[in-house]
Enzyme design. Structure first.
Site, mmCIF file in Angstrom:
data_model
loop_
_atom_site.group_PDB
_atom_site.id
_atom_site.type_symbol
_atom_site.label_atom_id
_atom_site.label_comp_id
_atom_site.label_asym_id
_atom_site.label_seq_id
_atom_site.Cartn_x
_atom_site.Cartn_y
_atom_site.Cartn_z
ATOM 1 N N TYR A 1 0.759 -0.904 -7.153
ATOM 2 C CA TYR A 1 -0.628 -1.011 -6.692
ATOM 3 C C TYR A 1 -1.591 -0.885 -7.872
ATOM 4 C CZ TYR A 1 -4.940 -0.241 -4.091
ATOM 5 O OH TYR A 1 -6.209 -0.359 -3.596
ATOM 6 N N TRP B 1 -10.985 -9.890 4.645
ATOM 7 C CA TRP B 1 -12.104 -9.525 5.528
ATOM 8 C C TRP B 1 -13.152 -10.628 5.664
ATOM 9 C CZ3 TRP B 1 -12.359 -5.555 8.823
ATOM 10 C CH2 TRP B 1 -11.457 -4.499 8.661
ATOM 11 N N ARG C 1 -6.097 -13.265 -0.372
ATOM 12 C CA ARG C 1 -6.604 -12.050 -1.015
ATOM 13 C C ARG C 1 -7.880 -12.353 -1.817
ATOM 14 N NH1 ARG C 1 -4.270 -7.733 1.101
ATOM 15 N NH2 ARG C 1 -4.649 -6.570 -0.802
ATOM 16 N N GLU D 1 -1.144 -6.937 9.184
ATOM 17 C CA GLU D 1 -2.365 -6.262 8.735
ATOM 18 C C GLU D 1 -3.597 -6.914 9.370
ATOM 19 O OE1 GLU D 1 -4.446 -5.139 4.415
ATOM 20 O OE2 GLU D 1 -2.632 -6.378 4.472
ATOM 21 N N TRP E 1 -9.141 6.254 5.959
ATOM 22 C CA TRP E 1 -9.372 5.912 7.363
ATOM 23 C C TRP E 1 -8.108 5.421 8.031
ATOM 24 C CZ3 TRP E 1 -12.760 1.307 9.304
ATOM 25 C CH2 TRP E 1 -12.487 0.125 8.613
ATOM 26 N N ASP E 2 -7.181 4.869 7.236
ATOM 27 C CA ASP E 2 -5.862 4.541 7.791
ATOM 28 C C ASP E 2 -5.232 5.784 8.416
ATOM 29 O OD1 ASP E 2 -4.614 1.666 6.442
ATOM 30 O OD2 ASP E 2 -6.377 2.562 5.517
ATOM 31 N N ASP F 1 -13.418 -4.807 2.743
ATOM 32 C CA ASP F 1 -13.442 -4.932 1.286
ATOM 33 C C ASP F 1 -14.157 -6.157 0.706
ATOM 34 O OD1 ASP F 1 -11.811 -2.820 1.865
ATOM 35 O OD2 ASP F 1 -10.236 -3.373 0.483
ATOM 36 N N TRP G 1 -4.247 6.397 2.570
ATOM 37 C CA TRP G 1 -5.632 5.918 2.664
ATOM 38 C C TRP G 1 -6.384 6.724 3.721
ATOM 39 C CZ3 TRP G 1 -2.687 2.846 -0.190
ATOM 40 C CH2 TRP G 1 -3.272 1.926 -1.070
ATOM 41 N N GLY H 1 -14.666 -0.278 3.868
ATOM 42 C CA GLY H 1 -13.453 -0.601 4.623
ATOM 43 C C GLY H 1 -13.288 -2.093 4.836
ATOM 44 N N TYR I 1 0.848 -1.206 0.000
ATOM 45 C CA TYR I 1 0.000 0.000 0.000
ATOM 46 C C TYR I 1 0.884 1.257 0.000
ATOM 47 C CZ TYR I 1 -3.418 -3.453 1.729
ATOM 48 O OH TYR I 1 -4.220 -4.559 1.886
#
Length: 432
Positions: A80, A357, A200, A400, A34-35, A168, A32, A166, A28
């Site tokens: 990215y 997620w 992923r 992460e 909210w990061d 994803d 970002w 968020g 990344y």
């Protein structure tokens, strides 16, 4: 200062670029939304000037309509996908002329982050002077949401892409993706060159993600057209909880600053409508938890995820409903063989403990859960959340995300030396 905090500070220092932080090296490489908010909380403990700069840089990329994008492409990087040349934020007439970005957003955490900076700061006068210079921009962001994304005028805003949530690739979106049949796009993934592809989203999932962006681009990121035509349109309890929590923080901060009664009154009006609709529409009595609502297909999404508990942080449920929610949390997510809190219901057949997620523990959602439990005086559950969070990082590193299953010897996944993991561990270590 203990060794864990020293390591966390070093990670944040290493991930600092010229005026902002990256989430982690390689995977990344940009800023970002909210990061940055969560990162600023960690920075505030040892370098308040950087915490301020993190937020200032983020807000500098705000569009003229109040929108804040989810990625700001400050630098050129080919590590990215999809990058700035794919998103074409310049299609929107009010997009930033200074920065390339996406045309999507992320949960609006900036309001409560400003209040966290005020709480952490030892120089209240200085931080309040800073907040006064940026708070109107955050207010404008909330104004954007309520005026452009609350299509039913009920105080609940929509997200038009799963990346805006968020969370994803949550299993929550599977039912929506079944209603879509996007083309098979040709593109080169970059994330899977950095981390295990099995952790992923799949190529076919990415086809869905890109298709939604193509619809938005076709209509120049026009919110009304997106609301009408996007195949993905959801009222998300996590996203709306962050907005409601940030409303609450803006009210408190404006009252400290003074001379903003009109904005305080507007925030209170939004707040009252939002909380009422949230409790009426997004709580499932059957599941004993808050859930998502699929606006496009006009139906509730009857699944429990870590997002279901975010309303505690925003003070949304009554004490009685909070007790129901915490009972659900502990029965489903709090078994002795699991770390709190898996990102998706561990009893579901859709639960995948290693996959982004779709099951793993995320430190930012644990932080939100911990703060929410504390607010409602669930001290034992709060303590368990805090201890589990710190244990995961101590045992496996600043990853992460993490496997919730305690029997796993290698439970850290995704990017390593991850910024919000480091930042929020610092805050938790300072919690008494």
């Amino acid at each position: 200062m203990n060794e864990l905090e020293k390591e966390a500070i070093k990670i944040l220092q290493n991930n600092w670029r010229n005026g902002f932080s990256i989430p982690c090296e390689g995977l990344y490489p940009f800023q970002w939304k909210w990061d940055s908010g969560f990162i600023a909380i960690g920075l505030a403990y040892f370098d308040m000037s950087k915490a301020k700069e993190e937020i200032t840089t983020l807000l500098d990329a705000q569009w003229k309509n109040g929108f804040i994008p989810h990625i700001i492409f400050h630098n050129e990087s080919d590590s990215y996908f999809p990058g700035p040349d794919y998103h074409h934020s310049d299609l929107h007439p009010k997009a930033s002329k200074k920065y390339k970005s996406t045309g999507m957003t992320q949960p609006p955490v900036t309001g409560f982050v400003l209040e966290e900076l005020y709480r952490i700061s030892k120089d209240k006068k200085d931080i309040l002077q800073y907040i006064e210079t940026v708070i109107d921009k955050v207010y404008d962001n909330h104004h954007y949401f309520y005026n452009n994304r609350d299509i039913l005028n009920e105080g609940l805003v929509y997200i038009y892409h799963n990346w805006e949530s968020g969370t994803d690739n949550s299993p929550l979106w599977d039912d929506i993706f079944k209603t879509m049949n996007p083309p098979k796009y040709t593109f080169e993934r970059r994330d899977t060159t950095h981390v295990d592809a099995s952790q992923r989203p799949s190529k076919r999932e990415y086809d869905h993600y890109l298709h939604i962006i193509e619809v938005a681009k076709e209509h120049h990121y026009n919110d009304q057209k997106i609301a009408e035509l996007s195949p993905f349109l959801v009222q998300d309890p996590l996203f709306n909880s962050m907005l409601i929590k940030s409303n609450q923080s803006l009210i408190a901060l404006y009252n400290l600053i003074g001379n903003n009664q009109e904005k305080v009154n507007q925030l209170k009006t939004w707040q009252e409508k939002s909380i009422h609709s949230f409790n009426k529409k997004l709580f499932s009595e059957k599941l004993g938890a808050y859930i998502h609502y699929d606006l496009r297909n006009k139906k509730p999404l009857e699944y429990i995820s870590s997002s279901s508990f975010a309303p505690l942080f925003a003070g949304i449920p009554s004490k009685e409903r909070a007790s129901v929610l915490v009972k659900t949390l502990m029965q489903k997510f709090g078994k002795k063989n699991l770390y709190l809190c898996a990102s998706f219901d561990p009893s579901s057949e859709r639960y995948e403990p290693k996959k982004y997620w779709r099951g793993p523990v995320w430190i930012n959602l644990n932080w939100i859960l911990y703060k929410g439990l504390k607010q409602y005086n669930f001290e034992n559950e709060a303590q368990r959340t805090k201890e589990d969070t710190i244990t995961l990082v101590k045992k496996f590193g600043f990853y992460e995300y993490f496997d919730a299953r305690k029997e796993k010897d290698n439970a850290g996944y995704g990017g390593l030396n991850f910024s919000w993991t480091a930042a929020l561990i610092i805050d938790l270590l300072h919690e008494k």
